[in-house]
Design a protein around this motif. Sequence first.
Motif, short mmCIF file in Angstrom:
data_model
loop_
_atom_site.label_atom_id
_atom_site.label_comp_id
_atom_site.label_asym_id
_atom_site.label_seq_id
_atom_site.Cartn_x
_atom_site.Cartn_y
_atom_site.Cartn_z
N VAL A 1 0.85 -1.20 0.00
CA VAL A 1 0.00 0.00 0.00
C VAL A 1 0.88 1.25 0.00
O VAL A 1 0.60 2.23 -0.70
N LEU A 2 1.96 1.21 0.77
CA LEU A 2 2.90 2.35 0.80
C LEU A 2 3.51 2.58 -0.58
O LEU A 2 3.60 3.72 -1.06
N LEU A 3 3.94 1.49 -1.24
CA LEU A 3 4.55 1.63 -2.57
C LEU A 3 3.54 2.14 -3.57
O LEU A 3 3.87 3.00 -4.42
N LEU A 4 2.30 1.66 -3.50
CA LEU A 4 1.26 2.15 -4.39
C LEU A 4 1.07 3.66 -4.22
O LEU A 4 0.97 4.41 -5.20
N GLY A 5 1.04 4.11 -2.95
CA GLY A 5 0.90 5.53 -2.69
C GLY A 5 2.07 6.34 -3.21
O GLY A 5 1.89 7.43 -3.78
N LYS A 6 3.28 5.83 -3.07
CA LYS A 6 4.46 6.56 -3.56
C LYS A 6 4.44 6.68 -5.08
O LYS A 6 4.80 7.73 -5.64
N LEU A 7 4.03 5.63 -5.76
CA LEU A 7 3.96 5.68 -7.22
C LEU A 7 2.92 6.69 -7.67
O LEU A 7 3.13 7.43 -8.65
N LEU A 8 1.78 6.75 -6.98
CA LEU A 8 0.74 7.72 -7.31
C LEU A 8 1.22 9.15 -7.07
O LEU A 8 1.01 10.04 -7.89
N LEU A 9 1.88 9.36 -5.92
CA LEU A 9 2.39 10.70 -5.60
C LEU A 9 3.47 11.12 -6.59
O LEU A 9 3.54 12.29 -6.98
N ALA A 10 4.32 10.18 -7.00
CA ALA A 10 5.38 10.50 -7.96
C ALA A 10 4.79 10.89 -9.30
O ALA A 10 5.35 11.74 -10.02
N ALA A 11 3.66 10.28 -9.68
CA ALA A 11 3.02 10.63 -10.95
C ALA A 11 2.30 11.97 -10.86
O ALA A 11 2.26 12.73 -11.84
N GLU A 12 1.72 12.26 -9.68
CA GLU A 12 0.93 13.49 -9.52
C GLU A 12 1.82 14.69 -9.18
O GLU A 12 1.59 15.80 -9.68
N HIS A 13 2.81 14.48 -8.32
CA HIS A 13 3.71 15.56 -7.88
C HIS A 13 5.15 15.03 -7.92
O HIS A 13 5.69 14.63 -6.89
N PRO A 14 5.77 15.01 -9.08
CA PRO A 14 7.08 14.34 -9.24
C PRO A 14 8.15 14.83 -8.28
O PRO A 14 9.03 14.06 -7.90
N LYS A 15 8.09 16.08 -7.87
CA LYS A 15 9.15 16.62 -7.03
C LYS A 15 8.77 16.72 -5.56
O LYS A 15 9.53 17.27 -4.76
N CYS A 16 7.63 16.18 -5.17
CA CYS A 16 7.21 16.30 -3.78
C CYS A 16 8.04 15.38 -2.89
O CYS A 16 8.52 14.32 -3.32
#
Length: 495
Positions: free
Chosen positions: A468-483
């Motif tokens: 679940v953590l990895l899924l969230g990181k992939l989504l965040l990386a796609a939505e906000h690449p530099k966050c």
Amino acid sequence: MRISHQDQLQLDVTPISQIELDTECRDRMIPILRGLQHLYAQSQVREQALQLIADDVLEDVDPEQGREGLTLWQIFVLASVRLGTNITYDHLQYLATNDRNLRAMMQVGDWSEERFSWHRIRDNVCLVQPETLQQINALVVEEGHRLHPEAAEYVRGDTFVAQANIHYPTESGLILDGLAKICDLAPMLAAMLGVDGWRQSKSLFKKAKRAARAIGRIKKGGRNYQQRLQAAYEGLFHFVDLLLPRLETLLEQALGGMAYDDDGLLPDHQASRLYQQLIYWHSVTEHVYGTAYRRVVEGEKVPNVEKLFSLFEPDTELIKRGKAGSPIEFGHKVMVIEDAVGFICSWQVLPIGVDEREVLLPEMRVLQERLKNRIQRASFDRGFHSPENQEALAKVVPHPCLPKPGRVQAVEQEASATVAFHQSRRQHSGVESAIGALQSGSGLARCRDHSQVGYSRYIGLGVLGRNVLLLGKLLLAAEHPKCAAAQSKRGQAAA
């Protein structure tokens, strides 16, 4: 009374899709909440996962009856957060009561004063069975592969040891554990039956404890080491010989003094539970006493398969992996298979005495079928190799990488290997990083739960939290690449 999740939200409840997360925070909670937010939005995945949880939590109970309990979605959220953030139930209680974003994810309103005690959380999470966690994990991985279809083309697997939560096993310490429980439970049963003979149980245990400490003070080696060790053990054996026969007499009196009903059950349930517990503690204490006597007094070399390494976790194995810093570990082997992105596609606690060579092919066949034959390359280390596995794995995966043991065989294999073999070989070491993340980040270095089922559940919770953590990181990386929330602590973005 149980419901799946809140369909009709109150005015103070923020819809899950509108929860705002601080993407500049690097805490693990942010990507976990983002992953849960995404899973909730996928109604088909959500309903399948909640139905699996309902099958365990409700069983044959009518969900419309009884007092209101945690919703199935709340159980799913708490199960994901527990080891996704590697926290205790006490810390999870604090977050569930005070963290605004987590409470919003659990569909608890800002005006609500609902509190979640740690034992309420634990009792609900522990209703979920390990087999259910495997199926929920498969749903999460399937959703990750929907977003990243190329991830399923390459998998790599390895085993590690998740240690059991026990103290270092010495025979004197294990005997003392057994005597401690006997001296604690036997007086309670004797009082219920009105039987004498256990008034001095605390005093006897203190003397046994001093005898065990005397054994611990003996330095290994030196003049007359074996004689000194045997003399010290005889002091501890004296209390075992004193208490076990006394316990046997008590159990016989209990068996004759408690009446049975028509169904063969003891009406006094508390006395019945104490009776069953004391039978167990008598059995394991006698077993450890026997192996200690054979080793110390008779000079016999007792095989490890005949030993107990914990009276509280009797299924614990002694595993010799020969690795620096931890050549001997006490726990169980766990096999994990990771895909190209980092999702743990499959996990399994190896049964006692089963080698990884024996589980490789069945596990890969099941995984290849579940992933709809999308696996093109698979790599494992030398520990999985056998001539049979080498031949059979090639029928399951088009490009297997299964290195041969031995320097000469390895050189010959690499000289004639394909480009896909060398590519898989170079990438295989990444599974060690996944294992390190599971051990340090998801708490799988040492299992903190009890019993064999609890051990498997703990591993499943760790894998679920990681995915679940990895899924969230992939989504965040796609939505906000530099966050910051999508970065590792080394500043690298999620793959």
